[in-house]
Design a protein around this motif. Structure first.
Motif, PDB file in Angstrom:
ATOM      1  N   MET A  61     -25.195 -33.384 143.824  1.00  0.00           N
ATOM      2  CA  MET A  61     -25.336 -33.975 145.364  1.00  0.00           C
ATOM      3  C   MET A  61     -24.541 -34.630 145.522  1.00  0.00           C
ATOM      4  N   LEU A  62     -23.161 -35.725 145.016  1.00  0.00           N
ATOM      5  CA  LEU A  62     -22.915 -36.043 145.379  1.00  0.00           C
ATOM      6  C   LEU A  62     -21.000 -35.309 146.149  1.00  0.00           C
ATOM      7  N   LYS A  63     -21.289 -34.536 145.502  1.00  0.00           N
ATOM      8  CA  LYS A  63     -20.227 -32.681 145.830  1.00  0.00           C
ATOM      9  C   LYS A  63     -20.535 -32.458 146.758  1.00  0.00           C
ATOM     10  N   GLN A  64     -21.998 -32.647 147.938  1.00  0.00           N
ATOM     11  CA  GLN A  64     -22.734 -31.693 148.716  1.00  0.00           C
ATOM     12  C   GLN A  64     -22.387 -32.679 149.948  1.00  0.00           C
ATOM     13  N   ALA A  65     -22.695 -34.394 149.174  1.00  0.00           N
ATOM     14  CA  ALA A  65     -22.194 -35.602 150.387  1.00  0.00           C
ATOM     15  C   ALA A  65     -20.967 -35.615 150.772  1.00  0.00           C
ATOM     16  N   PHE A  66     -19.983 -35.577 149.688  1.00  0.00           N
ATOM     17  CA  PHE A  66     -18.927 -35.114 149.985  1.00  0.00           C
ATOM     18  C   PHE A  66     -17.362 -33.905 149.985  1.00  0.00           C
ATOM     19  N   PRO A  67     -17.981 -33.150 150.352  1.00  0.00           N
ATOM     20  CA  PRO A  67     -17.636 -31.520 150.222  1.00  0.00           C
ATOM     21  C   PRO A  67     -16.244 -31.659 150.067  1.00  0.00           C
ATOM     22  N   GLU A  68     -15.327 -32.199 150.933  1.00  0.00           N
ATOM     23  CA  GLU A  68     -13.771 -32.395 150.535  1.00  0.00           C
ATOM     24  C   GLU A  68     -13.428 -33.463 149.470  1.00  0.00           C
ATOM     25  N   ALA A  69     -14.315 -33.836 148.683  1.00  0.00           N
ATOM     26  CA  ALA A  69     -13.939 -34.798 147.516  1.00  0.00           C
ATOM     27  C   ALA A  69     -13.938 -33.839 146.195  1.00  0.00           C
ATOM     28  N   GLU A  70     -12.947 -34.523 145.392  1.00  0.00           N
ATOM     29  CA  GLU A  70     -12.962 -33.635 143.862  1.00  0.00           C
ATOM     30  C   GLU A  70     -14.170 -34.390 143.588  1.00  0.00           C
TER      31      GLU A  70
END
Length: 295
Positions: A117-126
């Protein structure tokens, strides 16, 4: 350690949940994976499994999380035991993010539900998910692959990750602290403080400690060896002891809580971000920007 037979979970809830779960499908999934071979891709020789983790059962599973049974059954069970809805509860942590993260570390990530969910919310983040159980990481990677998400999965101890100082903008942990002794939870928060850049944020999603103290029977629902110690503690106080400021908690549907803290921004020795290519086999050399700090 034998599974307790006197818990509300064992006597009443487990039979009901089992009626809702496709146990044959779970068994077919489990049998489709060479677990030891897949786990070997994650196991690190420098990771020492602490006794509080390896000597206890969690959720009535013999051997705790160091088994593939735990990895296979965790998601099907959890979806029915986080009222009103697992997605809503986990989304509360994502919604509480106040920084603009370039690098995120999810501690005790388990099968990766919040990590995804974190990756989906912040797709540019590693995004990096860290867990003590390689079995859980195998399941997490499978979920990420099916979702088309690129996430780094790392075997490690949240108390001592081995990652470099001040290299993350956001550190999170979901449903971890009620499964650790209070001294370990404090150690994890101190490690989170070390890993965060100045101005970085820590977010802890877990059971509502006020509710657990008021309703003793909730502590008996599942086989959770450290739940009473967690209920008697204060995540807010531990965050303060670890050095965090602007510490506050918000209730999530009365049963859960999200606690947030910010690493104070120093006036000197601020770490600036230098773009670096990502090598998933060596995460220790990467830098990261603090929220509001420009290179």
């Amino acid at each position: 350690m034998a599974v307790r037979q006197d818990t509300i979970w064992e006597r009443f809830l487990s039979p009901v949940v089992r009626l809702l779960i496709d146990e044959d499908g779970l068994r077919r999934y489990a049998d489709s994976i060479n677990w030891e071979k897949e786990c070997d891709r994650y196991r690190r020789d420098d990771v020492i499994i602490p006794s509080y983790y390896s000597s206890q059962n969690f959720h009535g599973i013999t051997g705790g999380y160091l088994t593939y049974d735990a990895a296979v059954t965790y998601d099907p069970v959890t979806q029915y035991v986080l009222p009103p809805n697992e997605g809503i509860v986990r989304q509360a942590l994502v919604d509480a993010v106040q920084v603009k993260p370039r690098r995120i570390l999810d501690l005790g990530c388990g099968t990766g539900s919040t990590t995804l969910m974190l990756k989906q919310a912040f797709p540019e983040a590693e995004v990096i998910g860290l867990d003590l159980s390689p079995y859980m990481l195998v399941r997490a990677e499978d979920k990420a692959r099916n979702a088309g998400l690129e996430i780094v999965w790392r075997h490690g101890n949240a108390e001592k990750t081995g990652l470099r100082d001040a290299t993350f903008d956001l550190v999170t942990a979901s449903l971890l602290f009620h499964e650790t002794p209070d001294a370990v939870s404090l150690a994890i928060l101190r490690e989170s403080f070390r890993l965060l850049v100045t101005g970085g944020q820590v977010l802890i999603l877990d059971g509502n400690q006020k509710t657990l103290r008021q309703l003793e029977w909730l502590n008996d629902v599942f086989e959770e060896p450290y739940i009473r110690e967690y209920a008697a503690s204060s995540t807010e106080a531990n965050m303060g002891a670890a050095g965090f400021e602007a510490v506050r908690s918000q209730d999530v549907w009365w049963i859960n809580q999200v606690t947030s803290g910010i690493k104070p921004i120093a006036t000197e020795n601020v770490r600036h971000y230098t773009p670096t290519s990502v090598d998933n086999n060596d995460l220790e050399g990467l830098g990261s920007p603090a929220f509001g700090i420009t290179a």
